[in-house]
Scaffold this motif. Structure first.
Motif, short mmCIF file in Angstrom:
data_model
loop_
_atom_site.label_atom_id
_atom_site.label_comp_id
_atom_site.label_asym_id
_atom_site.label_seq_id
_atom_site.Cartn_x
_atom_site.Cartn_y
_atom_site.Cartn_z
N TRP A 1 -7.55 3.90 -1.12
CA TRP A 1 -5.82 3.67 -0.74
C TRP A 1 -5.23 2.43 -2.00
N GLN B 1 -2.57 0.03 -4.26
CA GLN B 1 -2.10 -0.95 -3.95
C GLN B 1 -0.78 -1.16 -4.91
N ARG C 1 -11.26 0.24 -2.17
CA ARG C 1 -12.07 0.95 -0.44
C ARG C 1 -12.20 -0.76 0.16
N GLU C 2 -12.45 -0.24 1.77
CA GLU C 2 -13.15 -1.12 2.54
C GLU C 2 -14.27 -1.49 2.29
N ILE D 1 0.87 -1.24 0.10
CA ILE D 1 -0.22 -0.05 0.19
C ILE D 1 0.54 1.31 -0.01
N THR D 2 0.58 2.47 -0.71
CA THR D 2 1.74 3.21 -0.96
C THR D 2 0.77 4.72 -1.29
N TYR D 3 -0.48 4.45 -1.30
CA TYR D 3 -0.97 5.76 -0.50
C TYR D 3 -1.87 5.97 0.05
N ARG D 4 -2.95 6.72 0.50
CA ARG D 4 -3.96 6.60 0.93
C ARG D 4 -5.02 7.48 1.61
N THR D 5 -6.15 7.53 0.57
CA THR D 5 -6.99 8.75 1.62
C THR D 5 -8.17 9.73 1.22
N GLU E 1 -12.67 6.27 1.62
CA GLU E 1 -11.09 6.44 1.88
C GLU E 1 -11.04 5.22 0.71
N ALA F 1 1.11 7.46 -4.69
CA ALA F 1 1.34 6.61 -4.92
C ALA F 1 3.03 6.02 -5.93
N HIS G 1 -0.96 0.19 -10.90
CA HIS G 1 -1.98 0.58 -8.96
C HIS G 1 -3.04 0.34 -9.19
#
Length: 158
Positions: free
Chosen positions: A76, A78, A97-98, A5-9, A74, A34, A93
């Motif tokens: 992210w 990968q 999301r959850e 995981i390179t970036y989350r926002t 939210e 990312a 990339h």
């Protein structure tokens, strides 16, 4: 290896359009952040770039918009290394999301290692090659990237 995981926002208000969806350009922004985080993982962080005068330039990027993404979600990224040679890096990339198993969007990118003094292409440092190879080795059991090598076009018949 679990996914890198390179970036989350969270999706921000000024990133959405009149339909309440993430605007096209902001997918690329998220994937760009990312890539910045990946650069840090492979020895091209800000300090290293300043000392070596080397960086990565994007040669080509493809984005697949697969599912809508709404305000406040939210998300992210990968990142998977598809391959690399002396001067180029092929990355994939995927946006997630959850609570949703499918990929929201995907970006395949070809990056070039550059000597900024030229600017001109330059070989990766031994350190970066070692770090890249380490990521490739860790990711060897990952499933293949789903949206790689796609060609856009119409099959127009007269």
């Amino acid at each position: 290896m679990p996914a890198l995981i390179t970036y989350r926002t969270p999706v921000q208000e000024d990133w959405v359009d009149y339909n309440g969806h993430l605007r096209d350009a902001f997918y690329l922004l998220i994937f760009s952040y990312a890539t910045d985080a990946l650069m840090e993982r492979i020895g091209l962080d800000a300090d290293s770039r300043g000392q070596s005068g080397n960086s990565l330039f994007t040669l080509e990027a493809h984005i697949n918009y697969l599912h809508e993404v709404k305000l406040g979600t939210e998300v992210w990224v990968q990142t998977q290394i598809i391959g690399f040679d002396r001067k180029r890096l092929h990355v994939y990339h995927s946006l997630h999301r959850e609570g949703f198993d499918e990929t929201l969007a995907a970006s395949e990118q070809m990056l070039l290692h550059v000597d900024l003094a030229g600017p001109k292409s330059a070989p990766f440092s031994e350190r970066s090659v070692g770090l890249l190879q380490g990521l490739v080795d860790e990711q060897q059991d990952m499933p293949p990237a789903e949206f790689v090598g796609r060609v856009m076009g119409l099959n127009i018949q007269s």
